[in-house]
Design a protein around this motif. Sequence first.
Motif, PDB file in Angstrom:
ATOM      1  N   GLU A  55      12.390  -0.087   6.626  1.00 25.05           N
ATOM      2  CA  GLU A  55      11.321  -0.642   5.794  1.00 25.05           C
ATOM      3  C   GLU A  55       9.997  -0.231   6.427  1.00 25.05           C
ATOM      4  O   GLU A  55       9.746  -0.515   7.603  1.00 25.05           O
ATOM      5  N   VAL A  56       9.148   0.425   5.635  1.00 29.24           N
ATOM      6  CA  VAL A  56       8.026   1.179   6.188  1.00 29.24           C
ATOM      7  C   VAL A  56       6.709   0.777   5.523  1.00 29.24           C
ATOM      8  O   VAL A  56       6.651   0.579   4.303  1.00 29.24           O
ATOM      9  N   LEU A  57       5.656   0.707   6.336  1.00 29.80           N
ATOM     10  CA  LEU A  57       4.290   0.563   5.849  1.00 29.80           C
ATOM     11  C   LEU A  57       3.533   1.837   6.179  1.00 29.80           C
ATOM     12  O   LEU A  57       3.500   2.272   7.327  1.00 29.80           O
ATOM     13  N   ASP A  58       2.906   2.429   5.163  1.00 32.12           N
ATOM     14  CA  ASP A  58       2.009   3.569   5.366  1.00 32.12           C
ATOM     15  C   ASP A  58       0.580   3.041   5.261  1.00 32.12           C
ATOM     16  O   ASP A  58       0.075   2.789   4.175  1.00 32.12           O
ATOM     17  N   PHE A  59      -0.053   2.851   6.402  1.00 32.79           N
ATOM     18  CA  PHE A  59      -1.382   2.259   6.497  1.00 32.79           C
ATOM     19  C   PHE A  59      -2.405   3.398   6.413  1.00 32.79           C
ATOM     20  O   PHE A  59      -2.624   4.125   7.363  1.00 32.79           O
ATOM     21  N   GLY A  60      -3.034   3.531   5.235  1.00 29.48           N
ATOM     22  CA  GLY A  60      -3.951   4.634   4.975  1.00 29.48           C
ATOM     23  C   GLY A  60      -3.246   5.719   4.186  1.00 29.48           C
ATOM     24  O   GLY A  60      -3.273   6.897   4.541  1.00 29.48           O
ATOM     25  N   GLY A  62      -3.810   7.066   1.260  1.00 31.47           N
ATOM     26  CA  GLY A  62      -4.537   8.016   0.430  1.00 31.47           C
ATOM     27  C   GLY A  62      -3.952   8.097  -0.967  1.00 31.47           C
ATOM     28  O   GLY A  62      -3.598   7.087  -1.579  1.00 31.47           O
ATOM     29  N   THR A  63      -3.781   9.320  -1.480  1.00 31.82           N
ATOM     30  CA  THR A  63      -3.284   9.512  -2.841  1.00 31.82           C
ATOM     31  C   THR A  63      -1.766   9.484  -2.939  1.00 31.82           C
ATOM     32  O   THR A  63      -1.219   9.690  -4.012  1.00 31.82           O
ATOM     33  N   GLY A  64      -1.074   9.236  -1.818  1.00 30.79           N
ATOM     34  CA  GLY A  64       0.326   8.867  -1.884  1.00 30.79           C
ATOM     35  C   GLY A  64       1.365   9.953  -1.807  1.00 30.79           C
ATOM     36  O   GLY A  64       2.565   9.665  -1.809  1.00 30.79           O
ATOM     37  N   TYR A  65       0.966  11.226  -1.702  1.00 32.36           N
ATOM     38  CA  TYR A  65       1.989  12.274  -1.723  1.00 32.36           C
ATOM     39  C   TYR A  65       2.877  12.212  -0.481  1.00 32.36           C
ATOM     40  O   TYR A  65       4.093  12.421  -0.569  1.00 32.36           O
ATOM     41  N   GLY A  66       2.309  11.897   0.681  1.00 32.56           N
ATOM     42  CA  GLY A  66       3.129  11.766   1.880  1.00 32.56           C
ATOM     43  C   GLY A  66       3.986  10.522   1.851  1.00 32.56           C
ATOM     44  O   GLY A  66       5.149  10.536   2.276  1.00 32.56           O
ATOM     45  N   THR A  67       3.429   9.434   1.359  1.00 30.03           N
ATOM     46  CA  THR A  67       4.164   8.173   1.248  1.00 30.03           C
ATOM     47  C   THR A  67       5.394   8.344   0.370  1.00 30.03           C
ATOM     48  O   THR A  67       6.481   7.840   0.687  1.00 30.03           O
ATOM     49  N   ALA A  68       5.231   9.054  -0.736  1.00 30.67           N
ATOM     50  CA  ALA A  68       6.360   9.295  -1.641  1.00 30.67           C
ATOM     51  C   ALA A  68       7.450  10.093  -0.956  1.00 30.67           C
ATOM     52  O   ALA A  68       8.642   9.856  -1.194  1.00 30.67           O
ATOM     53  N   GLY A  69       7.081  11.020  -0.101  1.00 25.55           N
ATOM     54  CA  GLY A  69       8.089  11.774   0.638  1.00 25.55           C
ATOM     55  C   GLY A  69       8.897  10.887   1.566  1.00 25.55           C
ATOM     56  O   GLY A  69      10.115  11.053   1.699  1.00 25.55           O
ATOM     57  N   ARG A  76      12.612   1.113   1.994  1.00 25.93           N
ATOM     58  CA  ARG A  76      11.476   0.625   1.215  1.00 25.93           C
ATOM     59  C   ARG A  76      10.199   1.114   1.870  1.00 25.93           C
ATOM     60  O   ARG A  76      10.086   1.099   3.100  1.00 25.93           O
ATOM     61  N   VAL A  77       9.235   1.550   1.068  1.00 23.97           N
ATOM     62  CA  VAL A  77       7.957   2.019   1.604  1.00 23.97           C
ATOM     63  C   VAL A  77       6.823   1.370   0.804  1.00 23.97           C
ATOM     64  O   VAL A  77       6.833   1.382  -0.426  1.00 23.97           O
ATOM     65  N   THR A  78       5.856   0.824   1.528  1.00 23.14           N
ATOM     66  CA  THR A  78       4.643   0.297   0.931  1.00 23.14           C
ATOM     67  C   THR A  78       3.462   1.090   1.474  1.00 23.14           C
ATOM     68  O   THR A  78       3.275   1.177   2.688  1.00 23.14           O
ATOM     69  N   HIS A  91      -0.200   5.193  -7.687  1.00 27.78           N
ATOM     70  CA  HIS A  91       0.634   4.428  -8.625  1.00 27.78           C
ATOM     71  C   HIS A  91       1.031   5.289  -9.825  1.00 27.78           C
ATOM     72  O   HIS A  91       2.172   5.243 -10.291  1.00 27.78           O
ATOM     73  N   GLU A  92       0.090   6.055 -10.326  1.00 28.20           N
ATOM     74  CA  GLU A  92       0.336   6.820 -11.538  1.00 28.20           C
ATOM     75  C   GLU A  92       1.266   8.006 -11.301  1.00 28.20           C
ATOM     76  O   GLU A  92       2.074   8.357 -12.167  1.00 28.20           O
ATOM     77  N   HIS A  93       1.166   8.634 -10.148  1.00 31.36           N
ATOM     78  CA  HIS A  93       1.839   9.911  -9.924  1.00 31.36           C
ATOM     79  C   HIS A  93       3.129   9.818  -9.114  1.00 31.36           C
ATOM     80  O   HIS A  93       3.938  10.741  -9.169  1.00 31.36           O
ATOM     81  N   TYR A  94       3.322   8.733  -8.378  1.00 30.89           N
ATOM     82  CA  TYR A  94       4.513   8.636  -7.526  1.00 30.89           C
ATOM     83  C   TYR A  94       5.197   7.309  -7.788  1.00 30.89           C
ATOM     84  O   TYR A  94       4.708   6.259  -7.349  1.00 30.89           O
ATOM     85  N   GLN A  95       6.313   7.361  -8.485  1.00 35.66           N
ATOM     86  CA  GLN A  95       7.009   6.147  -8.868  1.00 35.66           C
ATOM     87  C   GLN A  95       8.476   6.259  -8.456  1.00 35.66           C
ATOM     88  O   GLN A  95       9.198   7.162  -8.888  1.00 35.66           O
ATOM     89  N   HIS A  96       8.870   5.348  -7.572  1.00 30.35           N
ATOM     90  CA  HIS A  96      10.258   5.230  -7.128  1.00 30.35           C
ATOM     91  C   HIS A  96      10.582   3.740  -7.047  1.00 30.35           C
ATOM     92  O   HIS A  96       9.690   2.928  -6.785  1.00 30.35           O
ATOM     93  N   PRO A  97      11.835   3.368  -7.235  1.00 28.81           N
ATOM     94  CA  PRO A  97      12.188   1.944  -7.162  1.00 28.81           C
ATOM     95  C   PRO A  97      11.870   1.300  -5.810  1.00 28.81           C
ATOM     96  O   PRO A  97      11.608   0.096  -5.752  1.00 28.81           O
ATOM     97  N   ASN A  98      11.880   2.093  -4.736  1.00 28.29           N
ATOM     98  CA  ASN A  98      11.645   1.549  -3.397  1.00 28.29           C
ATOM     99  C   ASN A  98      10.246   1.826  -2.879  1.00 28.29           C
ATOM    100  O   ASN A  98       9.995   1.762  -1.669  1.00 28.29           O
ATOM    101  N   LEU A  99       9.301   2.152  -3.788  1.00 29.39           N
ATOM    102  CA  LEU A  99       7.967   2.563  -3.388  1.00 29.39           C
ATOM    103  C   LEU A  99       6.919   1.699  -4.080  1.00 29.39           C
ATOM    104  O   LEU A  99       6.995   1.459  -5.289  1.00 29.39           O
ATOM    105  N   ASP A 100       5.944   1.245  -3.299  1.00 29.48           N
ATOM    106  CA  ASP A 100       4.865   0.431  -3.858  1.00 29.48           C
ATOM    107  C   ASP A 100       3.548   0.826  -3.186  1.00 29.48           C
ATOM    108  O   ASP A 100       3.543   1.290  -2.036  1.00 29.48           O
TER     109      ASP A 100
END
Length: 288
Positions: A55-60, A62-69, A76-78, A91-100
């Motif tokens: 279970e992961v927090l990405d603090f900072g 940005g536009t989410g491309y790394g977080t989605a990876g 789970r990744v927030t 939110h608009e470009h990267y949608q996965h059930p375990n991603l927020d």
Amino acid sequence: MTAAAPSGKDKHAHAEGTTERITIDEYQSTEGDYLIYVLHTATYDFARPHVVGKEVLDFGCGTGYGTAGLAEVATRVTGVDIAPEAVAYAHEHYQHPNLDFRTIGAIETSALPFDDDAFDVVVSFQVIEHVHAVDRYLAEISRVLRPGGAFLCVTPDRTLRLFPGQRPWNEFHVTEYAPEELRAVLAPRFPDVELLGMTAGPAVLRAELSRYRRTRLLTYPVTFPGIPDRWRLAGVRLVKRLIGGRSAGRVPTGDRRDFGFGPQDVRVAPGATPSVNVVAVARTSPAR
């Protein structure tokens, strides 16, 4: 990592004037832009083995491309960021059930909106150099990490970027760290700190080191040791206008140039030199 589809709403990715919350398409205009993308992508590639099944927090984020990876391998990744435009884009470009994705307040005045011991891993890339209240930032990260949890921190290595004592020439950076300076900052909160270097092949290093040499020389008259921060900011903004900033122009996927290097040319390892980024893997105590 899946790239974002081109969108007319790329403007939402920009936030607070910083060039570090931009979209994948906007990294393709010049060699310098693409180099930033390569180093960011390589950083997230490095993080992937550390987050498998976590279970992961990405603090900072940005536009989410790394977080989605990271969400491709984590439980789970927030992703959180202070820039609402960047979070809206993610939110608009990267949608996965375990991603927020969530917008948060500045860490100097706002606590993270999570319970204690909420995450196994916190990643925070190219963030600590922007933070005024570093101890509060690290205290909040430590609080939301579980016992034995890992904090992955990546920040520019001032050893190459700056002359001794020179203030940052990036107007958005408060403090840049040499490796042992970063260890000293992390150690009070994290008893186990491993430092690594991020280096790369000749094509990548040539482009990055050339940028460092040019910029630190041009900005030294306004970034010398002890200069008041208001003078530094005014000076580096003037230099940026004179030499030109990044292009911030979108390049459609089919029109992208081949610059002769990519994330596969970047290496993270103990003692890697010359190191463009300091990479820290810091762990909380196994028991509180």
